[in-house]
Motif scaffolding. Structure first.
Motif, PDB file in Angstrom:
ATOM      1  N   VAL A   1       0.673  -1.540   0.322  1.00 24.91           N
ATOM      2  CA  VAL A   1      -0.709   0.007  -0.086  1.00 24.91           C
ATOM      3  C   VAL A   1       1.147   1.018   0.092  1.00 24.91           C
ATOM      4  O   VAL A   1       1.917   1.042   0.221  1.00 24.91           O
ATOM      5  CB  VAL A   1      -0.972  -0.009   1.377  1.00 24.91           C
ATOM      6  CG1 VAL A   1      -1.563   1.701   1.020  1.00 24.91           C
ATOM      7  CG2 VAL A   1      -1.699  -1.205   1.940  1.00 24.91           C
ATOM      8  N   ARG A   2       0.658   2.439  -0.920  1.00 22.74           N
ATOM      9  CA  ARG A   2       1.301   3.503  -0.579  1.00 22.74           C
ATOM     10  C   ARG A   2       0.499   4.796   0.035  1.00 22.74           C
ATOM     11  O   ARG A   2      -0.851   4.696  -0.475  1.00 22.74           O
ATOM     12  CB  ARG A   2       2.168   4.332  -2.460  1.00 22.74           C
ATOM     13  CG  ARG A   2       2.622   3.239  -2.457  1.00 22.74           C
ATOM     14  CD  ARG A   2       2.895   3.713  -4.751  1.00 22.74           C
ATOM     15  NE  ARG A   2       3.554   3.168  -5.059  1.00 22.74           N
ATOM     16  CZ  ARG A   2       5.118   2.926  -5.001  1.00 22.74           C
ATOM     17  NH1 ARG A   2       5.244   3.544  -4.514  1.00 22.74           N
ATOM     18  NH2 ARG A   2       5.845   1.547  -5.551  1.00 22.74           N
ATOM     19  N   ILE A   3       1.107   4.897   0.706  1.00 19.34           N
ATOM     20  CA  ILE A   3       0.260   5.713   2.154  1.00 19.34           C
ATOM     21  C   ILE A   3       1.457   7.229   1.967  1.00 19.34           C
ATOM     22  O   ILE A   3       2.530   7.179   2.097  1.00 19.34           O
ATOM     23  CB  ILE A   3      -0.375   5.443   2.772  1.00 19.34           C
ATOM     24  CG1 ILE A   3       1.023   4.896   3.469  1.00 19.34           C
ATOM     25  CG2 ILE A   3      -1.048   4.609   2.977  1.00 19.34           C
ATOM     26  CD1 ILE A   3       0.601   5.126   5.721  1.00 19.34           C
TER      27      ILE A   3
ATOM     28  N   GLN B   1       1.446   8.973  11.839  1.00 19.32           N
ATOM     29  CA  GLN B   1       0.291   8.407  12.617  1.00 19.32           C
ATOM     30  C   GLN B   1      -0.597   7.441  12.824  1.00 19.32           C
ATOM     31  O   GLN B   1      -1.133   7.692  14.271  1.00 19.32           O
ATOM     32  CB  GLN B   1      -1.009   9.810  12.353  1.00 19.32           C
ATOM     33  CG  GLN B   1      -0.213  10.890  11.982  1.00 19.32           C
ATOM     34  CD  GLN B   1      -0.899  11.828  11.333  1.00 19.32           C
ATOM     35  OE1 GLN B   1      -2.510  11.590  11.079  1.00 19.32           O
ATOM     36  NE2 GLN B   1      -1.136  13.353  11.481  1.00 19.32           N
ATOM     37  N   ALA B   2      -0.646   6.300  11.837  1.00 15.16           N
ATOM     38  CA  ALA B   2      -1.604   5.622  12.114  1.00 15.16           C
ATOM     39  C   ALA B   2      -0.519   4.453  12.968  1.00 15.16           C
ATOM     40  O   ALA B   2      -1.266   4.086  14.210  1.00 15.16           O
ATOM     41  CB  ALA B   2      -1.171   4.088  11.029  1.00 15.16           C
ATOM     42  N   GLU B   3       1.250   4.320  13.012  1.00  9.94           N
ATOM     43  CA  GLU B   3       1.812   3.636  13.540  1.00  9.94           C
ATOM     44  C   GLU B   3       1.861   4.281  15.537  1.00  9.94           C
ATOM     45  O   GLU B   3       1.378   2.851  15.558  1.00  9.94           O
ATOM     46  CB  GLU B   3       3.265   3.659  13.236  1.00  9.94           C
ATOM     47  CG  GLU B   3       3.308   2.973  11.576  1.00  9.94           C
ATOM     48  CD  GLU B   3       5.138   2.859  11.309  1.00  9.94           C
ATOM     49  OE1 GLU B   3       5.827   4.076  11.499  1.00  9.94           O
ATOM     50  OE2 GLU B   3       5.746   2.305  10.200  1.00  9.94           O
ATOM     51  N   ASP B   4       1.897   5.401  15.470  1.00  9.15           N
ATOM     52  CA  ASP B   4       1.123   6.023  16.791  1.00  9.15           C
ATOM     53  C   ASP B   4       0.864   5.366  17.381  1.00  9.15           C
ATOM     54  O   ASP B   4       0.087   5.310  18.733  1.00  9.15           O
ATOM     55  CB  ASP B   4       1.933   7.515  16.547  1.00  9.15           C
ATOM     56  CG  ASP B   4       3.622   8.340  16.342  1.00  9.15           C
ATOM     57  OD1 ASP B   4       4.019   7.306  16.098  1.00  9.15           O
ATOM     58  OD2 ASP B   4       3.114   9.385  15.838  1.00  9.15           O
TER      59      ASP B   4
END
Length: 94
Positions: free
Chosen positions: A9-11, A18-21
């Protein structure tokens, strides 16, 4: 051991961070979160939440446009030297 498949997935890097945090605060990885999303989608037979376009009223749309215009330099943002000056300007708008 279960077989695995890869999904690429390219983001945007900021979104990834932010998602990892966020997910690390729950003690899971982004991969775990994606697996939870996919399993829940399969159980629900679709998205596990409502998908819809946000609807904003005219005042909110105008405020968002003004913010974009300020950020792009199209219009000059108002500034105040003191809190009293700001409060007077706000009271004058009423």
């Amino acid at each position: 051991m279960a077989k695995t498949a890869n999904i690429n997935v390219r983001i945007e890097p900021e979104v990834k961070q932010q998602a990892e945090d966020l997910f690390s605060s729950f003690g899971i990885s982004v991969t775990d979160a994606i697996n939870i999303f996919l399993h829940t989608s399969i159980m629900e037979g679709g998205f596990p939440f409502t998908i819809r376009q946000p609807r904003f009223n005219a005042e909110t749309i105008a405020a968002m446009q003004e913010a974009c215009d300020i950020m792009s330099g199209k219009i000059q943002a108002k500034s105040y030297k003191t809190t009293n000056e700001l409060l007077q300007a706000l009271n004058a708008e009423d």
